[in-house]
Design a protein around this motif. Structure first.
Motif, mmCIF file in Angstrom:
data_model
loop_
_atom_site.group_PDB
_atom_site.id
_atom_site.type_symbol
_atom_site.label_atom_id
_atom_site.label_comp_id
_atom_site.label_asym_id
_atom_site.label_seq_id
_atom_site.Cartn_x
_atom_site.Cartn_y
_atom_site.Cartn_z
ATOM 1 N N PRO A 145 0.842 -1.237 -0.194
ATOM 2 C CA PRO A 145 0.010 0.185 -0.117
ATOM 3 C C PRO A 145 0.899 1.334 0.124
ATOM 4 O O PRO A 145 0.319 2.354 0.079
ATOM 5 N N PHE A 146 2.097 1.215 0.090
ATOM 6 C CA PHE A 146 2.888 2.400 0.094
ATOM 7 C C PHE A 146 3.618 2.627 -1.117
ATOM 8 O O PHE A 146 4.003 1.862 -1.973
ATOM 9 N N ASP A 183 11.617 0.730 -2.753
ATOM 10 C CA ASP A 183 10.674 1.242 -3.784
ATOM 11 C C ASP A 183 9.128 0.964 -3.429
ATOM 12 O O ASP A 183 9.043 0.177 -2.663
ATOM 13 N N SER A 184 8.421 1.376 -4.065
ATOM 14 C CA SER A 184 7.058 1.064 -3.961
ATOM 15 C C SER A 184 6.558 -0.349 -4.300
ATOM 16 O O SER A 184 7.108 -1.038 -5.216
ATOM 17 N N GLY A 185 5.812 -0.978 -3.348
ATOM 18 C CA GLY A 185 5.820 -2.356 -3.337
ATOM 19 C C GLY A 185 6.703 -3.449 -2.999
ATOM 20 O O GLY A 185 6.479 -4.645 -2.981
ATOM 21 N N VAL A 186 7.853 -2.815 -2.562
ATOM 22 C CA VAL A 186 9.118 -3.755 -1.928
ATOM 23 C C VAL A 186 8.633 -3.956 -0.339
ATOM 24 O O VAL A 186 8.527 -2.613 0.292
ATOM 25 N N ASN A 201 2.957 11.708 -3.767
ATOM 26 C CA ASN A 201 1.926 11.175 -4.623
ATOM 27 C C ASN A 201 1.462 9.673 -3.758
ATOM 28 O O ASN A 201 0.482 9.011 -4.311
ATOM 29 N N GLY A 202 1.519 9.620 -2.331
ATOM 30 C CA GLY A 202 0.668 8.582 -1.816
ATOM 31 C C GLY A 202 1.537 8.545 -0.413
ATOM 32 O O GLY A 202 2.477 8.907 0.069
ATOM 33 N N PRO A 203 0.981 7.628 0.630
ATOM 34 C CA PRO A 203 1.360 7.017 1.670
ATOM 35 C C PRO A 203 2.792 6.577 1.646
ATOM 36 O O PRO A 203 2.812 5.814 0.843
ATOM 37 N N SER A 204 3.625 6.724 2.777
ATOM 38 C CA SER A 204 4.866 6.211 2.770
ATOM 39 C C SER A 204 5.363 5.534 3.908
ATOM 40 O O SER A 204 4.346 5.941 4.965
#
Lengths: 248, 248
Positions: free
Chosen positions: B14-15, B52-55, B23-26
């Protein structure tokens, strides 16, 4: 009509359970709708076990009679294509004899129960394990579990809604082992009562924290009374692992 | 201000990644907001790696300076309570010296990449593995991977956005092993270029299918050109496993 045997993996979280129900989506419904889109008419799936809401499967076995013949590999691919995005995957589908019945021909069912024992709640395995913040003595649990192995009246571990004719079952194996931060309970029997695995795990956890001894577990079994045993462990830690059949 | 070292598990799905972005939650934001609710003022987390996003992370290490002192166990519990329902869990938090820096003191980072090699897509591990429907020869991948181990110019495995000063890195270990239906790639180095692990895995998969030989992988490395290497493997299969520090 050709009969197919299927091996199925699913994430139980979004489902009301295996069986079709009015109150939400079921694994059975997801599979039947996928098959209907392939065959053009309604079909009925029968499973080795009717898992509860939230219970997962690594290798549920089911059978279905289809109004048309498909090559084995093609059926699994076609079902998987229609199942997406539901978290249900057909791992294997093969033509089988008309005398094969996923439920009635099954001679052994195997379950795994995963307990995460650590202070922090799970981030990656949320909904996939029972989070137990207190540590558990897996060796003590394994030793006590042997009290339950064998031919017994399991009324103390039977849900009130259980539809089995008799509370007497033969439990072939109940093993507890530590696996890094997790405690794994594996159970093997021809068949189980409703909630039997989760109720046994709930009582074994009392042994694991030191609240119960093996003698307490034996007394709970011998009471033949659900109120004498521990609480029902949550559905999310339970996995239907495999079903065995006579020919195998 | 006391400095705390933390070990953190998270589900990357979700990050937008570790680092704060518009551009979104981290993950960083989730932790900083939880800590701000505990301390009453803004704080800043620094991590060993900016995933990265999704890792995902099994054991990301971070540090934070807090305006108040909390017992070690209490800090982790308090952060976890405020983090829910975000899939981020603080596994450990301990008081550390002011000279400890999660990023700059780190002497080794370890990653795991999980590839599920089977015909059916994942139901239980969706978003947790790279689904590769074709089988992969893990032994061939492991043998070829040794070409990449050592001190090299890794330009062929470097993302265009990479901010590192130099493309030269020392890769201490790159191992490939089969684990039932999965192929696991583990990588260990002091530091990695942006997308380096995913880009190496993408090329190793070409070896695994038989499309590339170890010589092809060597040629890709020696080309020092991103276009010479294979595609970037998806983020969802990658896990930041652990960070090592001098004192350990």
């Amino acid at each position: 009509m050709p009969r197919y045997k299927l091996v199925i993996e699913y994430d139980g979280a979004p489902f009301v359970g295996w069986q079709r129900q009015d109150n939400g989506p079921s694994v059975q419904q997801a599979l039947e709708e996928a098959a209907e889109r392939i065959c053009g008419e309604p079909v009925r799936f029968h499973a080795a076990g009717r898992t509860d809401s939230g219970v997962h499967a690594l290798g549920m076995v089911a059978h279905v009679d289809l109004p048309k013949t498909l090559p084995d590999g093609k059926l699994a691919d076609a079902l998987n294509a229609h199942l997406r995005p539901a978290p249900v995957a057909v791992l294997m589908a093969e033509d089988t004899g008309e005398d094969f019945h996923a439920r009635f021909s099954c001679i052994e069912r195997r379950y795994l129960y995963r307990i995460l024992t650590r202070r922090a709640d799970p981030a990656l395995d949320r909904g996939r394990v029972w989070w137990h913040a207190r540590s558990l003595d897996a060796d003590a649990m394994h030793a006590a579990a042997q009290v339950l192995v064998g031919h017994h009246d399991f009324s103390s571990f039977r849900a009130a809604e259980c539809q089995a004719d008799s509370p007497v079952k033969t439990l072939d194996d109940l093993s507890v082992a530590r696996c890094a931060e997790e405690v794994h309970v594996t159970a093997r029997a021809r068949s189980f009562l409703h909630h039997q695995v989760r109720n046994m795990v709930g009582s074994l956890a009392l042994v694991g924290t030191g609240k119960w001894s093996a003698a307490d577990l034996r007394a709970a079994l011998e009471a033949r009374d659900r109120a004498a045993a521990g609480p029902t462990a949550p559905a999310c830690g339970l996995y239907f692992v495999s079903a065995r059949y006579g020919e195998e």
